[in-house]
Design a protein around this motif. Structure first.
Motif, PDB file in Angstrom:
ATOM      1  N   HIS A 148       0.808  -1.222   0.000  1.00  0.00           N
ATOM      2  CA  HIS A 148       0.000   0.000   0.000  1.00  0.00           C
ATOM      3  C   HIS A 148       0.838   1.269   0.000  1.00  0.00           C
ATOM      4  CE1 HIS A 148      -3.109  -2.880   0.695  1.00  0.00           C
ATOM      5  NE2 HIS A 148      -2.570  -3.246   1.844  1.00  0.00           N
ATOM      6  N   LEU A 162      -5.500   0.211  -5.200  1.00  0.00           N
ATOM      7  CA  LEU A 162      -6.119  -0.100  -3.912  1.00  0.00           C
ATOM      8  C   LEU A 162      -6.540   1.153  -3.153  1.00  0.00           C
ATOM      9  CD1 LEU A 162      -3.549  -2.845  -2.884  1.00  0.00           C
ATOM     10  CD2 LEU A 162      -5.776  -3.164  -3.964  1.00  0.00           C
ATOM     11  N   ASP A 213     -12.006   3.230   3.520  1.00  0.00           N
ATOM     12  CA  ASP A 213     -10.718   2.691   3.090  1.00  0.00           C
ATOM     13  C   ASP A 213     -10.734   1.171   3.238  1.00  0.00           C
ATOM     14  OD1 ASP A 213      -8.092   2.175   2.465  1.00  0.00           O
ATOM     15  OD2 ASP A 213      -7.263   3.668   3.829  1.00  0.00           O
ATOM     16  N   ARG A 256      -8.308  -0.883   2.729  1.00  0.00           N
ATOM     17  CA  ARG A 256      -6.997  -1.429   3.095  1.00  0.00           C
ATOM     18  C   ARG A 256      -6.950  -1.753   4.584  1.00  0.00           C
ATOM     19  NH1 ARG A 256      -3.743   3.535   0.675  1.00  0.00           N
ATOM     20  NH2 ARG A 256      -5.365   4.512   1.913  1.00  0.00           N
ATOM     21  N   TYR A 315      -0.121  -8.357   5.283  1.00  0.00           N
ATOM     22  CA  TYR A 315      -0.693  -8.398   3.935  1.00  0.00           C
ATOM     23  C   TYR A 315      -2.023  -9.125   3.933  1.00  0.00           C
ATOM     24  CZ  TYR A 315      -1.245  -9.353  -1.014  1.00  0.00           C
ATOM     25  OH  TYR A 315      -1.741  -9.428  -2.280  1.00  0.00           O
TER      26      TYR A 315
END
Length: 114
Positions: free
Chosen positions: A22, A61, A69, A71, A78
């Protein structure tokens, strides 16, 4: 750390500056690093395509403005995510450089003509 004393990309704040894939900087919310400094090693050739690929992966992403968000929290490790489609793509639909996350290999690379 590298032998020069610089920190490298990784997933732990103790040994790295930014988080892959990211590209978020530890300790600086909102700061993303998307240049050659995030490359895991010296490729030995012109790195421009690798830098572009790393930046495009991180941007795929990135959440749209106003959206949540997707993420994981910074430093949590990960987790495979699906790319985020932009609400208003810069390249219009139907253009040669249109963003197509559903494209198949045959759509992009024509079969050998003979």
């Amino acid at each position: 750390m590298t032998r020069d004393g610089f920190r490298v990309s990784g997933v732990r704040v103790q040994v790295s500056v930014d988080e892959r894939p990211h590209q978020r900087a530890f300790g600086y919310p909102g700061l993303h690093v998307m240049d050659g400094s995030v490359m895991p090693a010296n490729p030995g050739v012109n790195p421009s395509l690798m830098i572009t690929g790393l930046a495009e992966r991180a941007m795929s992403l990135w959440p749209n403005k106003g959206d949540a968000d997707p993420r994981p929290p910074l430093g949590s490790g990960y987790g495979r995510l699906k790319p985020v489609l932009p609400h208003k793509p810069m390249v219009p639909a139907g253009a040669p450089a249109e963003l197509r996350l559903d494209a198949q290999k045959e759509d992009v690379i024509p079969l050998y003509p003979y």
